[in-house]
Design an enzyme around this catalytic site. Sequence first.
Site, short mmCIF file in Angstrom:
data_model
loop_
_atom_site.label_atom_id
_atom_site.label_comp_id
_atom_site.label_asym_id
_atom_site.label_seq_id
_atom_site.Cartn_x
_atom_site.Cartn_y
_atom_site.Cartn_z
N ARG A 106 -7.29 9.86 -10.43
CA ARG A 106 -5.88 9.46 -10.49
C ARG A 106 -5.09 10.67 -10.95
O ARG A 106 -5.32 11.19 -12.05
CB ARG A 106 -5.69 8.30 -11.48
CG ARG A 106 -4.23 7.85 -11.63
CD ARG A 106 -4.12 6.76 -12.68
NE ARG A 106 -2.75 6.38 -12.94
CZ ARG A 106 -2.08 5.41 -12.33
NH1 ARG A 106 -2.69 4.71 -11.39
NH2 ARG A 106 -0.83 5.12 -12.64
N HIS A 133 -1.55 5.23 -2.78
CA HIS A 133 -2.09 4.39 -3.86
C HIS A 133 -2.85 3.21 -3.23
O HIS A 133 -2.45 2.05 -3.35
CB HIS A 133 -0.94 3.89 -4.73
CG HIS A 133 -1.35 3.36 -6.07
ND1 HIS A 133 -2.66 3.36 -6.51
CD2 HIS A 133 -0.62 2.80 -7.08
CE1 HIS A 133 -2.71 2.83 -7.72
NE2 HIS A 133 -1.50 2.49 -8.08
N GLN A 136 -4.02 -0.17 -5.10
CA GLN A 136 -2.94 -1.11 -5.41
C GLN A 136 -2.63 -2.00 -4.21
O GLN A 136 -2.41 -3.20 -4.35
CB GLN A 136 -1.68 -0.34 -5.82
CG GLN A 136 -0.47 -1.23 -6.08
CD GLN A 136 -0.64 -2.12 -7.29
OE1 GLN A 136 -0.94 -1.64 -8.38
NE2 GLN A 136 -0.46 -3.43 -7.11
N ASP A 229 9.41 -1.15 -7.12
CA ASP A 229 8.68 -0.28 -8.03
C ASP A 229 9.71 0.46 -8.88
O ASP A 229 10.91 0.42 -8.60
CB ASP A 229 7.83 0.71 -7.23
CG ASP A 229 6.83 1.49 -8.08
OD1 ASP A 229 6.66 1.14 -9.28
OD2 ASP A 229 6.23 2.45 -7.56
N CYS A 270 4.24 -3.44 -8.75
CA CYS A 270 2.95 -2.86 -9.15
C CYS A 270 2.86 -2.57 -10.64
O CYS A 270 1.78 -2.27 -11.15
CB CYS A 270 2.66 -1.61 -8.33
SG CYS A 270 3.96 -0.37 -8.36
N ARG A 315 -6.01 -6.22 -9.28
CA ARG A 315 -6.46 -4.82 -9.25
C ARG A 315 -7.94 -4.73 -9.57
O ARG A 315 -8.68 -4.00 -8.91
CB ARG A 315 -5.67 -3.97 -10.27
CG ARG A 315 -4.20 -3.75 -9.97
CD ARG A 315 -3.96 -2.93 -8.72
NE ARG A 315 -4.67 -1.66 -8.70
CZ ARG A 315 -4.34 -0.58 -9.41
NH1 ARG A 315 -3.28 -0.60 -10.20
NH2 ARG A 315 -5.03 0.54 -9.30
#
Length: 337
Positions: A106, A133, A136, A229, A270, A315
């Site tokens: 990450r 991503h 996600q 987001d 998210c 997740r």
Amino acid sequence: MNLYKKSFLKLLDLTPDEISGLVSLAAELKAKKKAGVPHDTLRGKNIALIFEKTSTRTRCSFEVAGYDLGMNVTYLDPSGSQIGKKESIADTARVLGRMYDGIEYRGYGQTIVEDLAKYSGVPVWNGLTNEFHPTQILADFLTVKEHFGHLKGIKFVYMGDARYNMGNSLMIGCAKMGMHFVACAPEKYFPDPALIEQAQAIAKETGATVEFITDPKTAVKDAQVIYTDVWVSMGEPAEVWAERIADLTPYRVTMDLMNAAAPECVFMHCLPAFHDLNTTVGREIHAQFNITEMEVTDEVFESEKSIVFDEAENRMHTIKAIMLATLSNIELTAAVR
């Protein structure tokens, strides 16, 4: 379909059936966890989690998923390795690949996670880069499928800055799964034209629709999912807040906007979300710009239409599916999309 020993770097690398298979596997693993059925079939394996950007959900999801599968987990925080500083990505990958069965990354550029996969010799999983991503989006798709029973044909509207990892990945993912994707923002916040071209080519094969609309009320007509987001991504300078607030406030998700969508429309995010003043950043923004909410109002976030915590939990289940599918020789089964 078999993803054994393969890396999970971006959704562009997967077929629609592979994405569907991972979502189905995640649903099976979630049901087992809820029922208390052990599924620690990867006992004896070791994984390394490299976090150049910190996280709550991604770290906890990988760690708990790893433990549930019976694995040993090593967490490397931004100060916990020499990756890219005193040791090249290629050298780090070759060292870790000798010690670990899988590596999560990450951090920053997509080229870093691609190089880790190229040189490590073991599966590498993208926990977030500047460009994509993918873990996600699998969680998002599991959540949508739980609520609507299918993905194909769902009208999915992303509000706000669509130029980076979330906008990019949702656009590609929705195109792959035959969904109706809409990015709603000022034109300068639309994704890269080359990536849009790829998404539109995919959409022609899957029956998806990919649209870009600047007017929020037009964009959300008949929408079943409205997604947003934070307006400033990790690693961006604080100086960009003023510009983003000025440009994106008209795209804040409000209850009026939710009510302009389909009656069954749900809200997704998210996380973390700036919907109140209960964060340090939220209070700083309030002091500087005199606003109490940013990308979503607290009314929407706390409403029955909000499924953000289902999404956050998922997740863990989808990440578990990714690790199980890439570290064991199992066949994926694609469900009806």
